[in-house]
Scaffold this motif. Structure first.
Motif, short mmCIF file in Angstrom:
data_model
loop_
_atom_site.label_atom_id
_atom_site.label_comp_id
_atom_site.label_asym_id
_atom_site.label_seq_id
_atom_site.Cartn_x
_atom_site.Cartn_y
_atom_site.Cartn_z
N SER A 25 0.82 -1.22 0.00
CA SER A 25 0.00 0.00 0.00
C SER A 25 0.85 1.26 0.00
O SER A 25 0.34 2.35 -0.25
CB SER A 25 -0.92 0.01 1.22
OG SER A 25 -0.19 0.29 2.41
N TYR A 35 -5.21 4.60 9.13
CA TYR A 35 -6.15 4.29 8.05
C TYR A 35 -7.20 3.28 8.49
O TYR A 35 -8.38 3.41 8.20
CB TYR A 35 -5.37 3.78 6.83
CG TYR A 35 -6.23 3.45 5.65
CD1 TYR A 35 -6.70 4.45 4.81
CD2 TYR A 35 -6.57 2.13 5.35
CE1 TYR A 35 -7.49 4.15 3.70
CE2 TYR A 35 -7.36 1.82 4.26
CZ TYR A 35 -7.82 2.83 3.44
OH TYR A 35 -8.60 2.53 2.37
N PHE A 36 -6.75 2.24 9.20
CA PHE A 36 -7.67 1.19 9.63
C PHE A 36 -8.19 1.38 11.05
O PHE A 36 -9.02 0.58 11.52
CB PHE A 36 -7.01 -0.19 9.50
CG PHE A 36 -6.92 -0.67 8.08
CD1 PHE A 36 -8.05 -1.10 7.41
CD2 PHE A 36 -5.72 -0.67 7.41
CE1 PHE A 36 -7.98 -1.53 6.09
CE2 PHE A 36 -5.64 -1.10 6.09
CZ PHE A 36 -6.77 -1.52 5.43
N LEU A 64 -10.07 -8.80 4.44
CA LEU A 64 -10.91 -7.59 4.42
C LEU A 64 -10.08 -6.32 4.22
O LEU A 64 -10.50 -5.41 3.50
CB LEU A 64 -11.72 -7.49 5.72
CG LEU A 64 -12.86 -8.49 5.86
CD1 LEU A 64 -13.46 -8.42 7.27
CD2 LEU A 64 -13.94 -8.24 4.82
N MET A 65 -8.92 -6.27 4.84
CA MET A 65 -8.04 -5.11 4.66
C MET A 65 -7.59 -5.02 3.20
O MET A 65 -7.60 -3.93 2.61
CB MET A 65 -6.82 -5.21 5.57
CG MET A 65 -7.13 -5.00 7.02
SD MET A 65 -5.62 -5.29 7.98
CE MET A 65 -6.23 -4.93 9.61
N TYR A 67 -9.14 -6.22 0.61
CA TYR A 67 -10.33 -5.85 -0.17
C TYR A 67 -10.56 -4.34 -0.12
O TYR A 67 -10.78 -3.71 -1.14
CB TYR A 67 -11.54 -6.61 0.36
CG TYR A 67 -12.83 -6.28 -0.35
CD1 TYR A 67 -13.13 -6.88 -1.57
CD2 TYR A 67 -13.74 -5.38 0.21
CE1 TYR A 67 -14.32 -6.57 -2.23
CE2 TYR A 67 -14.92 -5.07 -0.45
CZ TYR A 67 -15.21 -5.67 -1.66
OH TYR A 67 -16.37 -5.36 -2.32
N LYS A 68 -10.50 -3.77 1.06
CA LYS A 68 -10.71 -2.32 1.22
C LYS A 68 -9.64 -1.53 0.47
O LYS A 68 -9.97 -0.57 -0.24
CB LYS A 68 -10.69 -1.96 2.71
CG LYS A 68 -10.87 -0.47 2.99
CD LYS A 68 -10.90 -0.20 4.48
CE LYS A 68 -10.90 1.26 4.85
NZ LYS A 68 -12.06 1.99 4.43
N LYS A 71 -10.44 -1.86 -3.28
CA LYS A 71 -11.65 -1.12 -3.68
C LYS A 71 -11.45 0.38 -3.66
O LYS A 71 -12.07 1.11 -4.44
CB LYS A 71 -12.84 -1.49 -2.77
CG LYS A 71 -13.45 -2.81 -3.08
CD LYS A 71 -14.04 -2.80 -4.47
CE LYS A 71 -14.77 -4.06 -4.80
NZ LYS A 71 -15.18 -4.13 -6.18
N GLU A 72 -10.59 0.86 -2.76
CA GLU A 72 -10.34 2.30 -2.67
C GLU A 72 -9.19 2.75 -3.56
O GLU A 72 -8.77 3.90 -3.51
CB GLU A 72 -10.13 2.69 -1.22
CG GLU A 72 -11.43 2.47 -0.43
CD GLU A 72 -11.39 2.96 1.00
OE1 GLU A 72 -10.34 3.44 1.47
OE2 GLU A 72 -12.43 2.85 1.66
#
Length: 80
Positions: A25, A35-36, A64-65, A67-68, A71-72
């Motif tokens: 990232s 961020y999380f 899930l992290m 995926y987020k 997606k962003e």
């Protein structure tokens, strides 16, 4: 989702660690934690503990992290 591979028993096994995901990232540990909404010390523990233990996140959390972040638009879909 995070890169996965089949293990010998037919299940799946995660090959991406929190550290690898964070580095992909381009974030620092502090940026990733903010961020999380995860305490910085937790991120540091996750990264220093190695394989799955009490101090590492559950596999679904890493998925899930990822995926987020995907997606962003923070990481590319083909990166994971």
């Amino acid at each position: 989702m995070a890169t996965i591979q089949k293990n010998l028993r037919g299940g799946v096994e995660r090959t991406m660690t929190i550290k690898q995901l964070r580095e992909l990232s381009g974030m620092t540990q502090l940026q990733f934690s903010l961020y999380f909404g995860i305490p910085l010390q937790t991120v540091k523990q996750w990264e220093s503990s190695g394989k799955q233990s009490e101090r590492t996140p559950k596999e679904y959390m890493v998925d899930l992290m990822a995926y987020k972040l995907k997606k962003e638009g923070i990481i590319k879909d083909d990166s994971i």
